[in-house]
Enzyme design. Structure first.
Site, PDB file in Angstrom:
ATOM      1  N   ARG A 107       0.887  -1.179   0.000  1.00 30.36           N
ATOM      2  CA  ARG A 107       0.000   0.000   0.000  1.00 30.36           C
ATOM      3  C   ARG A 107       0.912   1.213   0.000  1.00 30.36           C
ATOM      4  O   ARG A 107       1.721   1.398   0.921  1.00 30.36           O
ATOM      5  CB  ARG A 107      -0.897   0.002   1.239  1.00 30.36           C
ATOM      6  N   HIS A 134      -7.551   0.976  -6.293  1.00 30.92           N
ATOM      7  CA  HIS A 134      -7.688   0.054  -5.140  1.00 30.92           C
ATOM      8  C   HIS A 134      -8.339  -1.244  -5.639  1.00 30.92           C
ATOM      9  O   HIS A 134      -9.480  -1.553  -5.303  1.00 30.92           O
ATOM     10  CB  HIS A 134      -8.532   0.723  -4.064  1.00 30.92           C
ATOM     11  N   ASP A 225     -17.720   6.860  -0.906  1.00 34.18           N
ATOM     12  CA  ASP A 225     -16.470   6.742  -0.149  1.00 34.18           C
ATOM     13  C   ASP A 225     -16.236   8.066   0.566  1.00 34.18           C
ATOM     14  O   ASP A 225     -16.902   9.074   0.279  1.00 34.18           O
ATOM     15  CB  ASP A 225     -15.313   6.408  -1.115  1.00 34.18           C
ATOM     16  N   CYS A 265     -16.372   1.209   1.020  1.00 38.63           N
ATOM     17  CA  CYS A 265     -15.177   0.390   1.290  1.00 38.63           C
ATOM     18  C   CYS A 265     -14.728   0.475   2.738  1.00 38.63           C
ATOM     19  O   CYS A 265     -13.971  -0.383   3.196  1.00 38.63           O
ATOM     20  CB  CYS A 265     -14.046   0.775   0.335  1.00 38.63           C
ATOM     21  N   ARG A 293     -13.167  -8.880   1.694  1.00 34.97           N
ATOM     22  CA  ARG A 293     -11.765  -8.564   1.412  1.00 34.97           C
ATOM     23  C   ARG A 293     -10.923  -9.828   1.642  1.00 34.97           C
ATOM     24  O   ARG A 293     -10.028 -10.153   0.870  1.00 34.97           O
ATOM     25  CB  ARG A 293     -11.265  -7.435   2.323  1.00 34.97           C
TER      26      ARG A 293
END
Ligand code: CP
Length: 307
Positions: A107, A134, A225, A265, A293
């Site tokens: 990341r 992402h 988001d 998310c 996830r």
């Protein structure tokens, strides 16, 4: 060896295979304690470096747990505490990590860092978020949609708010997997035109709409988001909030799409981009999405390692 760098850099058949494998692996371990191993141990003897140059809850924990369930081991590394954060080149970091581990998840801020790491690594590299995209998140979102509503192909997804890195990966997915995407938000925060054109070139209908209620009418999925991403300057916060306030996903807006699912998310800023009534309402699948996830990334790791 496969890198998982972005959805538009991964062929549609591989994306479909990963989604199907994720669903199968999730079903196979239903009811088991989180720490119980899977029936097979595809990562037996493998070790994965998880490098974070930005904060994370979901990505960090879901990768770590998924690797353990598949019989592998993980190393969680903070970029700031590595030589990477103190002048060692990305290329040298890639070469060194490749001598110790079997895969690298990173990341980071700049997409260029991810791409340079992948160019010089001898092991698979996975994009755990950059300022630009992402992809792991959207694999989880697609898995979640399909387990509630069936195939995503031909459906209509509406993104309300900031056309940020997560929105970008939705655009990549729309092109690859054949669904339509409507973006509703202020013009100043439109998604990258390059990604809009990319999705259209692959046959997806991409619509830009300024009226959120009209945009959401008839949607199969509504997504939003945070209004200020990790890479956005806090000095723009007030302006962004002012621009984005009309695009808050609240009960009145969701009433325009009574059959739609709602996703975020996470982390959510309740009362800003989304209200409690929507987050905790009947259309929300945000915690299934967070769980997925784990399952989606297990399939991504298997695809990367060919196991
Ligand atoms: N959605 C997501 O990537 O969450 P984290 O920032 O907590 O990893």
């Amino acid at each position: 060896m496969n890198h998982f760098l972005d959805l538009h850099r991964t062929d549609p058949a591989s994306l479909r295979a990963m989604l199907d494998q994720a669903a199968a692996m999730k079903a196979a371990r239903a009811g088991r304690p989180r720490g119980a191993p899977d029936d097979t141990a595809p990562l037996d003897g493998r070790i994965v470096a998880l490098v974070f140059e930005k904060p994370s809850t979901r990505t960090r924990v879901s990768f770590d747990v998924g690797i353990r369930q598949m019989g592998g081991q993980s190393l969680v590394l903070s970029g700031a505490e590595m030589q990477l954060g103190h002048g060692e080149t990305i290329a040298d970091t890639a070469r060194v990590l490749s001598r110790y581990v079997d895969a690298i998840m990173i990341r980071t801020f700049e997409e260029a860092t991810l791409l340079e790491l992948a160019e010089h690594a001898d092991v698979p590299v996975i994009n755990g978020l950059t300022n630009r995209s992402h992809p792991c998140q959207i694999m989880a979102d697609l898995l979640t949609f399909e387990e509630h509503r069936g195939p995503i192909a031909g459906r209509r997804v509406v993104w309300s708010g900031d056309g940020n890195n997560v929105c970008a990966s939705f655009l990549h997915a729309a092109g690859r997997l054949g669904f339509d995407l409507t973006f509703t938000g202020p013009e100043e925060l439109d998604p990258d035109p390059e990604f809009i054109e990319m999705a259209r070139a692959e046959g997806a209908t991409v619509t830009i709409a300024r009226d959120p209620a009209a945009a959401i009418a008839g949607a199969d999925l509504v997504v939003t988001d945070t209004w200020v991403s990790m890479h956005d300057s806090q000095t723009t916060k007030e302006r962004r909030h002012r621009l984005l306030r009309p695009y808050q996903v609240n009960a009145a807006l969701m009433a325009a799409a009574p059959e739609a699912l709602f996703m975020h998310c996470l982390p959510a800023h309740r009362g800003e981009e989304v209200t409690d009534a929507v987050m905790d309402g009947r259309q929300s699948v945000v915690f299934d999405e967070a769980e997925n996830r784990l399952h989606a990334q297990k399939a991504i790791l298997r695809w990367c390692l060919g196991v």
